[in-house]
Design a protein around this motif. Sequence first.
Motif, PDB file in Angstrom:
ATOM      1  N   GLN A 140       0.852  -1.184   0.000  1.00  0.00           N
ATOM      2  CA  GLN A 140       0.000   0.000   0.000  1.00  0.00           C
ATOM      3  C   GLN A 140       0.885   1.231   0.000  1.00  0.00           C
ATOM      4  OE1 GLN A 140      -3.379  -0.146   2.500  1.00  0.00           O
ATOM      5  NE2 GLN A 140      -3.737   2.041   2.452  1.00  0.00           N
ATOM      6  N   GLY A 141       0.557   2.146  -0.908  1.00  0.00           N
ATOM      7  CA  GLY A 141       1.289   3.403  -0.991  1.00  0.00           C
ATOM      8  C   GLY A 141       0.992   4.278   0.218  1.00  0.00           C
ATOM      9  N   PRO A 142       1.744   5.345   0.367  1.00  0.00           N
ATOM     10  CA  PRO A 142       1.527   6.240   1.507  1.00  0.00           C
ATOM     11  C   PRO A 142       0.160   6.913   1.449  1.00  0.00           C
ATOM     12  CG  PRO A 142       3.229   7.111   0.041  1.00  0.00           C
ATOM     13  CD  PRO A 142       2.835   5.785  -0.492  1.00  0.00           C
ATOM     14  N   ASP A 143      -0.404   7.160   2.633  1.00  0.00           N
ATOM     15  CA  ASP A 143      -1.668   7.878   2.715  1.00  0.00           C
ATOM     16  C   ASP A 143      -1.459   9.310   2.233  1.00  0.00           C
ATOM     17  OD1 ASP A 143      -2.677   5.584   3.837  1.00  0.00           O
ATOM     18  OD2 ASP A 143      -2.716   6.359   5.880  1.00  0.00           O
ATOM     19  N   VAL A 144      -2.530   9.918   1.713  1.00  0.00           N
ATOM     20  CA  VAL A 144      -2.468  11.272   1.177  1.00  0.00           C
ATOM     21  C   VAL A 144      -3.532  12.118   1.886  1.00  0.00           C
ATOM     22  CG1 VAL A 144      -2.711  12.676  -0.909  1.00  0.00           C
ATOM     23  CG2 VAL A 144      -1.722  10.388  -1.059  1.00  0.00           C
ATOM     24  N   PHE A 145      -3.154  13.306   2.307  1.00  0.00           N
ATOM     25  CA  PHE A 145      -4.104  14.212   2.943  1.00  0.00           C
ATOM     26  C   PHE A 145      -4.813  15.021   1.871  1.00  0.00           C
ATOM     27  CE2 PHE A 145      -5.252  18.284   4.947  1.00  0.00           C
ATOM     28  CZ  PHE A 145      -6.095  17.799   5.934  1.00  0.00           C
ATOM     29  N   ASP A 146      -6.152  14.978   1.873  1.00  0.00           N
ATOM     30  CA  ASP A 146      -6.971  15.722   0.919  1.00  0.00           C
ATOM     31  C   ASP A 146      -7.387  17.027   1.589  1.00  0.00           C
ATOM     32  OD1 ASP A 146      -8.935  16.796  -0.725  1.00  0.00           O
ATOM     33  OD2 ASP A 146      -9.865  14.853  -1.153  1.00  0.00           O
ATOM     34  N   ARG A 147      -6.780  18.125   1.166  1.00  0.00           N
ATOM     35  CA  ARG A 147      -7.062  19.431   1.785  1.00  0.00           C
ATOM     36  C   ARG A 147      -8.511  19.875   1.581  1.00  0.00           C
ATOM     37  NH1 ARG A 147      -2.625  21.838   3.767  1.00  0.00           N
ATOM     38  NH2 ARG A 147      -0.599  21.204   2.983  1.00  0.00           N
ATOM     39  N   ALA A 148      -9.109  19.470   0.466  1.00  0.00           N
ATOM     40  CA  ALA A 148     -10.489  19.885   0.178  1.00  0.00           C
ATOM     41  C   ALA A 148     -11.481  19.283   1.181  1.00  0.00           C
ATOM     42  CB  ALA A 148     -10.872  19.487  -1.241  1.00  0.00           C
ATOM     43  N   THR A 149     -11.256  18.024   1.555  1.00  0.00           N
ATOM     44  CA  THR A 149     -12.199  17.364   2.464  1.00  0.00           C
ATOM     45  C   THR A 149     -11.697  17.328   3.903  1.00  0.00           C
ATOM     46  OG1 THR A 149     -11.244  15.171   2.110  1.00  0.00           O
ATOM     47  CG2 THR A 149     -13.018  15.875   0.599  1.00  0.00           C
ATOM     48  N   GLY A 150     -10.391  17.560   4.083  1.00  0.00           N
ATOM     49  CA  GLY A 150      -9.819  17.475   5.423  1.00  0.00           C
ATOM     50  C   GLY A 150      -9.637  16.041   5.887  1.00  0.00           C
ATOM     51  N   GLN A 151      -9.707  15.088   4.968  1.00  0.00           N
ATOM     52  CA  GLN A 151      -9.596  13.669   5.293  1.00  0.00           C
ATOM     53  C   GLN A 151      -8.288  13.087   4.748  1.00  0.00           C
ATOM     54  OE1 GLN A 151     -12.023  11.969   7.060  1.00  0.00           O
ATOM     55  NE2 GLN A 151     -13.008  13.959   7.284  1.00  0.00           N
ATOM     56  N   THR A 152      -7.816  12.067   5.413  1.00  0.00           N
ATOM     57  CA  THR A 152      -6.668  11.319   4.922  1.00  0.00           C
ATOM     58  C   THR A 152      -7.187  10.173   4.063  1.00  0.00           C
ATOM     59  OG1 THR A 152      -5.374  11.880   6.870  1.00  0.00           O
ATOM     60  CG2 THR A 152      -4.637   9.983   5.589  1.00  0.00           C
ATOM     61  N   VAL A 153      -6.681  10.083   2.854  1.00  0.00           N
ATOM     62  CA  VAL A 153      -7.098   9.060   1.896  1.00  0.00           C
ATOM     63  C   VAL A 153      -6.040   7.963   1.881  1.00  0.00           C
ATOM     64  CG1 VAL A 153      -7.657   8.611  -0.522  1.00  0.00           C
ATOM     65  CG2 VAL A 153      -8.246  10.826   0.508  1.00  0.00           C
ATOM     66  N   PRO A 154      -6.448   6.692   2.091  1.00  0.00           N
ATOM     67  CA  PRO A 154      -5.465   5.601   2.049  1.00  0.00           C
ATOM     68  C   PRO A 154      -4.744   5.551   0.708  1.00  0.00           C
ATOM     69  CG  PRO A 154      -7.566   4.822   2.904  1.00  0.00           C
ATOM     70  CD  PRO A 154      -7.791   6.214   2.372  1.00  0.00           C
ATOM     71  N   GLY A 155      -3.469   5.172   0.743  1.00  0.00           N
ATOM     72  CA  GLY A 155      -2.677   5.059  -0.472  1.00  0.00           C
ATOM     73  C   GLY A 155      -3.161   3.933  -1.373  1.00  0.00           C
ATOM     74  N   GLU A 156      -2.711   3.963  -2.600  1.00  0.00           N
ATOM     75  CA  GLU A 156      -3.099   2.956  -3.591  1.00  0.00           C
ATOM     76  C   GLU A 156      -2.557   1.585  -3.205  1.00  0.00           C
ATOM     77  OE1 GLU A 156      -2.339   1.997  -8.312  1.00  0.00           O
ATOM     78  OE2 GLU A 156      -2.001   4.019  -7.568  1.00  0.00           O
ATOM     79  N   GLN A 157      -3.384   0.549  -3.389  1.00  0.00           N
ATOM     80  CA  GLN A 157      -2.986  -0.822  -3.091  1.00  0.00           C
ATOM     81  C   GLN A 157      -2.586  -1.547  -4.367  1.00  0.00           C
ATOM     82  OE1 GLN A 157      -6.166  -2.763  -0.998  1.00  0.00           O
ATOM     83  NE2 GLN A 157      -5.947  -1.472   0.811  1.00  0.00           N
ATOM     84  N   THR A 158      -1.518  -2.336  -4.259  1.00  0.00           N
ATOM     85  CA  THR A 158      -1.064  -3.166  -5.368  1.00  0.00           C
ATOM     86  C   THR A 158      -1.079  -4.611  -4.910  1.00  0.00           C
ATOM     87  OG1 THR A 158       0.385  -1.389  -6.146  1.00  0.00           O
ATOM     88  CG2 THR A 158       0.827  -3.608  -6.976  1.00  0.00           C
ATOM     89  N   THR A 159      -1.940  -5.427  -5.500  1.00  0.00           N
ATOM     90  CA  THR A 159      -2.047  -6.840  -5.126  1.00  0.00           C
ATOM     91  C   THR A 159      -0.884  -7.615  -5.730  1.00  0.00           C
ATOM     92  OG1 THR A 159      -4.446  -6.703  -4.949  1.00  0.00           O
ATOM     93  CG2 THR A 159      -3.500  -8.901  -5.247  1.00  0.00           C
ATOM     94  N   LEU A 160      -0.191  -8.393  -4.878  1.00  0.00           N
ATOM     95  CA  LEU A 160       0.958  -9.180  -5.310  1.00  0.00           C
ATOM     96  C   LEU A 160       0.638 -10.671  -5.406  1.00  0.00           C
ATOM     97  CD1 LEU A 160       3.534  -7.402  -2.994  1.00  0.00           C
ATOM     98  CD2 LEU A 160       3.093  -6.937  -5.404  1.00  0.00           C
ATOM     99  N   TYR A 161      -0.332 -11.119  -4.604  1.00  0.00           N
ATOM    100  CA  TYR A 161      -0.723 -12.532  -4.608  1.00  0.00           C
ATOM    101  C   TYR A 161      -2.137 -12.636  -4.060  1.00  0.00           C
ATOM    102  CZ  TYR A 161      -1.169 -17.387  -3.019  1.00  0.00           C
ATOM    103  OH  TYR A 161      -1.619 -18.670  -2.800  1.00  0.00           O
ATOM    104  N   THR A 162      -2.922 -13.481  -4.667  1.00  0.00           N
ATOM    105  CA  THR A 162      -4.236 -13.863  -4.146  1.00  0.00           C
ATOM    106  C   THR A 162      -4.341 -15.365  -4.303  1.00  0.00           C
ATOM    107  OG1 THR A 162      -5.234 -11.774  -4.837  1.00  0.00           O
ATOM    108  CG2 THR A 162      -6.736 -13.574  -4.397  1.00  0.00           C
ATOM    109  N   GLY A 163      -4.676 -16.042  -3.214  1.00  0.00           N
ATOM    110  CA  GLY A 163      -4.812 -17.491  -3.314  1.00  0.00           C
ATOM    111  C   GLY A 163      -4.780 -18.164  -1.967  1.00  0.00           C
TER     112      GLY A 163
END
Length: 137
Positions: A28-51
């Motif tokens: 998971q990428g770093p969280d990003v602060f959204d100044r417009a909403t005042g909320q922290t948005v979780p970073g982008e997830q990259t799936t490496l394995y499912t099973g």
Amino acid sequence: MSTLDAVLAAGRREAEARMRDTVRLYSQGPDVFDRATGQTVPGEQTTLYTGKARVKAIAASTGQDTEAGEREIVLREYEVQLPWATPLPAGTRLLPGMRIEVTSSPDARMDGLILWVAGATFSDQSTAWRIRTEDRS
């Protein structure tokens, strides 16, 4: 095929037969602060394995109280076993801080559990790929 190779192949089949959980390993990428909403948005997830996997609590782990941010948490250790030959995308290494989500399990209490990767062991003579993780709830 040598005797050792035959024994390892049989051991890996047996280890996989015990893998009754389903997991998703992701970064998971770093969280990003959204100044417009005042909320922290979780970073982008990259799936490496499912099973399939085997998720088990480490018996000697009693949980360690620690503080994260301003809240108290208990760290519990788990071992996650993936099939020995599990591939990761080219150029990707398993790193501490990556996460494993239990997406289904015969033990319904584990569904949705998020585990944080602490480390892994590698060996050409293992029957499964063992990943040490922490439950940070």
